[in-house]
Write a protein that holds these residues in place. Structure first.
Motif, PDB file in Angstrom:
ATOM      1  N   GLY A   1      -9.030  12.287   1.534  1.00 60.54           N
ATOM      2  CA  GLY A   1      -7.995  13.266   1.244  1.00 60.54           C
ATOM      3  C   GLY A   1      -6.592  12.856   1.615  1.00 60.54           C
ATOM      4  O   GLY A   1      -5.633  13.582   1.307  1.00 60.54           O
ATOM      5  N   GLN A   2      -6.441  11.697   2.265  1.00 58.85           N
ATOM      6  CA  GLN A   2      -5.108  11.241   2.671  1.00 58.85           C
ATOM      7  C   GLN A   2      -4.348  10.632   1.495  1.00 58.85           C
ATOM      8  O   GLN A   2      -4.940  10.087   0.557  1.00 58.85           O
ATOM      9  CB  GLN A   2      -5.229  10.207   3.791  1.00 58.85           C
ATOM     10  CG  GLN A   2      -5.900  10.728   5.048  1.00 58.85           C
ATOM     11  CD  GLN A   2      -5.112  11.843   5.696  1.00 58.85           C
ATOM     12  OE1 GLN A   2      -3.919  11.698   5.974  1.00 58.85           O
ATOM     13  NE2 GLN A   2      -5.760  12.973   5.933  1.00 58.85           N
ATOM     14  N   THR A   3      -3.038  10.715   1.533  1.00 55.44           N
ATOM     15  CA  THR A   3      -2.197  10.120   0.497  1.00 55.44           C
ATOM     16  C   THR A   3      -2.119   8.614   0.697  1.00 55.44           C
ATOM     17  O   THR A   3      -1.959   8.154   1.827  1.00 55.44           O
ATOM     18  CB  THR A   3      -0.776  10.717   0.559  1.00 55.44           C
ATOM     19  OG1 THR A   3      -0.855  12.130   0.371  1.00 55.44           O
ATOM     20  CG2 THR A   3       0.125  10.115  -0.517  1.00 55.44           C
ATOM     21  N   PRO A   4      -2.251   7.817  -0.367  1.00 57.78           N
ATOM     22  CA  PRO A   4      -2.089   6.365  -0.226  1.00 57.78           C
ATOM     23  C   PRO A   4      -0.719   6.013   0.344  1.00 57.78           C
ATOM     24  O   PRO A   4       0.244   6.773   0.194  1.00 57.78           O
ATOM     25  CB  PRO A   4      -2.232   5.864  -1.670  1.00 57.78           C
ATOM     26  CG  PRO A   4      -3.038   6.902  -2.358  1.00 57.78           C
ATOM     27  CD  PRO A   4      -2.609   8.213  -1.738  1.00 57.78           C
ATOM     28  N   VAL A   5      -0.646   4.846   0.978  1.00 60.12           N
ATOM     29  CA  VAL A   5       0.596   4.417   1.624  1.00 60.12           C
ATOM     30  C   VAL A   5       1.191   3.224   0.901  1.00 60.12           C
ATOM     31  O   VAL A   5       0.495   2.497   0.192  1.00 60.12           O
ATOM     32  CB  VAL A   5       0.364   4.081   3.108  1.00 60.12           C
ATOM     33  CG1 VAL A   5      -0.071   5.324   3.875  1.00 60.12           C
ATOM     34  CG2 VAL A   5      -0.658   2.954   3.274  1.00 60.12           C
ATOM     35  N   ALA A   6       2.493   3.029   1.100  1.00 62.98           N
ATOM     36  CA  ALA A   6       3.206   1.958   0.410  1.00 62.98           C
ATOM     37  C   ALA A   6       4.518   1.702   1.130  1.00 62.98           C
ATOM     38  O   ALA A   6       4.927   2.482   2.000  1.00 62.98           O
ATOM     39  CB  ALA A   6       3.466   2.367  -1.042  1.00 62.98           C
ATOM     40  N   PRO A   7       5.218   0.617   0.768  1.00 62.90           N
ATOM     41  CA  PRO A   7       6.543   0.403   1.364  1.00 62.90           C
ATOM     42  C   PRO A   7       7.553   1.465   0.953  1.00 62.90           C
ATOM     43  O   PRO A   7       8.440   1.823   1.723  1.00 62.90           O
ATOM     44  CB  PRO A   7       6.944  -0.977   0.851  1.00 62.90           C
ATOM     45  CG  PRO A   7       6.079  -1.229  -0.335  1.00 62.90           C
ATOM     46  CD  PRO A   7       4.806  -0.512  -0.067  1.00 62.90           C
ATOM     47  N   SER A   8       7.396   1.983  -0.279  1.00 62.35           N
ATOM     48  CA  SER A   8       8.291   3.021  -0.788  1.00 62.35           C
ATOM     49  C   SER A   8       7.475   4.030  -1.586  1.00 62.35           C
ATOM     50  O   SER A   8       6.414   3.706  -2.129  1.00 62.35           O
ATOM     51  CB  SER A   8       9.372   2.417  -1.693  1.00 62.35           C
ATOM     52  OG  SER A   8      10.175   1.490  -0.980  1.00 62.35           O
ATOM     53  N   ALA A   9       7.992   5.252  -1.665  1.00 63.78           N
ATOM     54  CA  ALA A   9       7.276   6.337  -2.362  1.00 63.78           C
ATOM     55  C   ALA A   9       7.506   6.250  -3.865  1.00 63.78           C
ATOM     56  O   ALA A   9       8.149   7.116  -4.475  1.00 63.78           O
ATOM     57  CB  ALA A   9       7.724   7.680  -1.821  1.00 63.78           C
ATOM     58  N   ILE A  10       6.974   5.184  -4.475  1.00 62.17           N
ATOM     59  CA  ILE A  10       7.119   4.950  -5.911  1.00 62.17           C
ATOM     60  C   ILE A  10       5.735   4.975  -6.537  1.00 62.17           C
ATOM     61  O   ILE A  10       4.864   4.179  -6.186  1.00 62.17           O
ATOM     62  CB  ILE A  10       7.794   3.590  -6.183  1.00 62.17           C
ATOM     63  CG1 ILE A  10       9.185   3.543  -5.531  1.00 62.17           C
ATOM     64  CG2 ILE A  10       7.892   3.336  -7.682  1.00 62.17           C
ATOM     65  CD1 ILE A  10       9.825   2.173  -5.575  1.00 62.17           C
ATOM     66  N   LYS A  11       5.541   5.881  -7.482  1.00 63.15           N
ATOM     67  CA  LYS A  11       4.233   6.028  -8.121  1.00 63.15           C
ATOM     68  C   LYS A  11       3.993   4.881  -9.096  1.00 63.15           C
ATOM     69  O   LYS A  11       4.805   4.635  -9.986  1.00 63.15           O
ATOM     70  CB  LYS A  11       4.160   7.362  -8.866  1.00 63.15           C
ATOM     71  CG  LYS A  11       2.835   7.602  -9.591  1.00 63.15           C
ATOM     72  CD  LYS A  11       2.855   8.945 -10.330  1.00 63.15           C
ATOM     73  CE  LYS A  11       1.553   9.161 -11.109  1.00 63.15           C
ATOM     74  NZ  LYS A  11       1.556  10.466 -11.822  1.00 63.15           N
ATOM     75  N   PRO A  12       2.873   4.166  -8.956  1.00 56.05           N
ATOM     76  CA  PRO A  12       2.564   3.109  -9.921  1.00 56.05           C
ATOM     77  C   PRO A  12       1.985   3.685 -11.207  1.00 56.05           C
ATOM     78  O   PRO A  12       1.400   4.770 -11.202  1.00 56.05           O
ATOM     79  CB  PRO A  12       1.509   2.263  -9.194  1.00 56.05           C
ATOM     80  CG  PRO A  12       0.827   3.241  -8.288  1.00 56.05           C
ATOM     81  CD  PRO A  12       1.874   4.248  -7.883  1.00 56.05           C
ATOM     82  N   GLU A  13       2.154   2.979 -12.291  1.00 57.49           N
ATOM     83  CA  GLU A  13       1.502   3.362 -13.537  1.00 57.49           C
ATOM     84  C   GLU A  13       0.044   2.932 -13.476  1.00 57.49           C
ATOM     85  O   GLU A  13      -0.308   1.969 -12.804  1.00 57.49           O
ATOM     86  CB  GLU A  13       2.196   2.688 -14.720  1.00 57.49           C
ATOM     87  CG  GLU A  13       3.646   3.114 -14.906  1.00 57.49           C
ATOM     88  CD  GLU A  13       4.304   2.370 -16.052  1.00 57.49           C
ATOM     89  OE1 GLU A  13       3.597   1.577 -16.733  1.00 57.49           O
ATOM     90  OE2 GLU A  13       5.507   2.569 -16.275  1.00 57.49           O
ATOM     91  N   GLY A  14      -0.804   3.665 -14.173  1.00 55.50           N
ATOM     92  CA  GLY A  14      -2.197   3.271 -14.233  1.00 55.50           C
ATOM     93  C   GLY A  14      -3.118   4.278 -13.569  1.00 55.50           C
ATOM     94  O   GLY A  14      -2.696   5.388 -13.213  1.00 55.50           O
ATOM     95  N   GLN A  15      -4.371   3.871 -13.403  1.00 55.34           N
ATOM     96  CA  GLN A  15      -5.388   4.763 -12.874  1.00 55.34           C
ATOM     97  C   GLN A  15      -6.212   4.094 -11.790  1.00 55.34           C
ATOM     98  O   GLN A  15      -6.388   2.872 -11.779  1.00 55.34           O
ATOM     99  CB  GLN A  15      -6.321   5.231 -13.997  1.00 55.34           C
ATOM    100  CG  GLN A  15      -5.637   6.098 -15.044  1.00 55.34           C
ATOM    101  CD  GLN A  15      -6.612   6.622 -16.072  1.00 55.34           C
ATOM    102  OE1 GLN A  15      -7.431   5.874 -16.604  1.00 55.34           O
ATOM    103  NE2 GLN A  15      -6.551   7.916 -16.350  1.00 55.34           N
ATOM    104  N   ALA A  16      -6.718   4.939 -10.884  1.00 56.25           N
ATOM    105  CA  ALA A  16      -7.581   4.478  -9.805  1.00 56.25           C
ATOM    106  C   ALA A  16      -9.044   4.662 -10.200  1.00 56.25           C
ATOM    107  O   ALA A  16      -9.380   5.581 -10.952  1.00 56.25           O
ATOM    108  CB  ALA A  16      -7.289   5.268  -8.525  1.00 56.25           C
ATOM    109  N   TRP A  17      -9.904   3.774  -9.683  1.00 61.62           N
ATOM    110  CA  TRP A  17     -11.348   3.893  -9.874  1.00 61.62           C
ATOM    111  C   TRP A  17     -11.909   4.699  -8.714  1.00 61.62           C
ATOM    112  O   TRP A  17     -11.905   4.245  -7.572  1.00 61.62           O
ATOM    113  CB  TRP A  17     -11.990   2.513  -9.918  1.00 61.62           C
ATOM    114  CG  TRP A  17     -11.642   1.733 -11.146  1.00 61.62           C
ATOM    115  CD1 TRP A  17     -10.557   0.921 -11.332  1.00 61.62           C
ATOM    116  CD2 TRP A  17     -12.372   1.691 -12.369  1.00 61.62           C
ATOM    117  NE1 TRP A  17     -10.563   0.377 -12.590  1.00 61.62           N
ATOM    118  CE2 TRP A  17     -11.679   0.825 -13.255  1.00 61.62           C
ATOM    119  CE3 TRP A  17     -13.559   2.292 -12.805  1.00 61.62           C
ATOM    120  CZ2 TRP A  17     -12.119   0.557 -14.538  1.00 61.62           C
ATOM    121  CZ3 TRP A  17     -14.007   2.014 -14.091  1.00 61.62           C
ATOM    122  CH2 TRP A  17     -13.288   1.156 -14.947  1.00 61.62           C
ATOM    123  N   THR A  18     -12.358   5.892  -8.984  1.00 63.20           N
ATOM    124  CA  THR A  18     -12.792   6.818  -7.937  1.00 63.20           C
ATOM    125  C   THR A  18     -14.262   7.206  -8.147  1.00 63.20           C
ATOM    126  O   THR A  18     -14.860   6.866  -9.165  1.00 63.20           O
ATOM    127  CB  THR A  18     -11.929   8.091  -7.956  1.00 63.20           C
ATOM    128  OG1 THR A  18     -12.368   8.932  -9.044  1.00 63.20           O
ATOM    129  CG2 THR A  18     -10.451   7.776  -8.122  1.00 63.20           C
TER     130      THR A  18
END
Length: 357
Positions: free
Chosen positions: A113-130
């Motif tokens: 349930g946690q939000t993914p982390v990154a150097p900056s809050a920029i949403k990538p294009e594409g989809q995750a395999w869940t």
């Protein structure tokens, strides 16, 4: 004489041949990131490689980015990997673990349930395999400086656990749009502190992680994989030639086990010609190689060893097939990321069937 079948030193390891197995996500681990008996067999079958590099392994649960991928965080995960290294070593093989933190290329359903982390809050294009299939990526949360130090320490501890599990070394996955490359690339890193802005600052995270890994394993048991201009997982950089020239230049005197460079597509820059002279160590080339193209790279002194992906997946005895000129099995791509089954994983035939572990 075939250059591919001659020995080569890779850090502390002396590999009997230059036919290396690439890290390839197979999604055969349990929901808890634990590899099973099939994975033991999978790597043992391929122990004839000069060096095996495992699939990407998350250093901490925060770094998981795909369903059914393995970790190296818990005692159960370590114990399971020990069975793999023992089986590989029993057959005379050598094996490195690839550490892969996916950063923003993940999803809350994979992170409790946690939000993914990154150097900056920029949403990538594409989809995750869940667990419920492919879903759109979400906007990640920007790591603060204290958290960055914590992630670096996650890599340190993961390296310690990998060595405890019997691995001969570790590889930092700094390609494919995962967290290290997210820091390295200007399109995903818009920080204004010491981890963003200039190329020196954007490279800092990668160098900090390598330093942490080397402090646990020794630099000669640490490799790094990069892939300039691969642009996978929505990653972009405004000046990749400058970025990678700087990064590899910084590594020159580290005495790392190797630099693993995989190029995809047709970048305008010949990155192998650019980067190899900057690196003082074993240089690995991967991506789309055949026996013939790999031999030519070695004969022309453009690489020290060749890294094979799908051919090694489908041919557990690839070096022997190269030696005798045997026909290769064709990989079944429909099974690459299948549910945890033997099909397309441990059922490819070898010239001489190996003992099952």
């Amino acid at each position: 004489m075939s250059q591919l079948l001659t020995p080569v030193r890779i850090g502390r390891v002396v590999a009997p041949n230059r036919v290396l197995m690439a890290p390839m996500t197979r999604s055969r681990a349990s929901e808890g990131g634990v590899v099973g008996d099939m994975t033991v067999t999978y790597y043992a079958q391929r122990a004839g490689a000069g060096l095996l590099i495992t699939e990407g392994v998350f250093p901490s649960a925060w770094g998981k980015g795909y369903v059914n991928t393995p970790g190296i965080e818990t005692e159960e995960q370590v114990a399971a990997w020990k069975k793999v290294t023992e089986a590989v070593h029993a057959r005379g093989g050598r094996i490195f673990m690839q550490l892969m933190h996916c950063g923003r290329v993940s999803h809350p359903s994979l992170l409790n349930g946690q939000t993914p982390v990154a150097p900056s809050a920029i949403k990538p294009e594409g989809q995750a395999w869940t667990p419920v299939g492919q879903v759109d990526f979400e906007t990640p949360r920007e790591l603060n400086l204290e958290e960055i130090a914590g992630v670096v320490d996650d890599y340190r501890q993961a390296t310690r656990r990998a060595i405890e599990a019997g691995f001969d070394g570790v590889e930092l996955h700094a390609a494919s749009g995962y967290l290290p490359e997210q820091f390295l690339s200007s399109g995903s890193n818009q920080r204004t502190d010491l981890y963003g802005g200039s190329v020196e600052n954007r490279a800092r995270f990668v160098l900090d992680v390598l330093d942490a890994m080397a402090s646990e394993a020794g630099a000669d048991r640490v490799g790094i994989k990069i892939s300039p201009e691969m642009n996978y997982n929505s990653i972009t950089d405004a000046a990749p030639e400058e970025t990678y020239t700087y990064l590899v230049g910084q590594l020159r005197e580290w005495n790392l086990a190797y630099l693993h460079v995989a190029l995809f597509g047709n970048p305008a820059v010949d990155y192998h010609a650019l980067l190899r002279p900057l690196f003082n160590g074993t240089y690995l080339i991967g991506s789309g190689l055949t026996q013939e193209s790999a031999e030519k790279l070695l004969q022309d002194k453009k690489a020290d060893a060749a890294v094979f992906g799908a051919p090694f997946l489908a041919n557990p005895d690839l070096p022997e097939r190269f030696r005798v000129g045997a026909e290769l099995n064709a990989p079944d791509r429909s099974t690459f990321f299948a549910p945890p089954t033997a099909k397309g994983y441990i059922d490819y035939p070898a010239l001489v069937p190996a003992e099952v572990y």
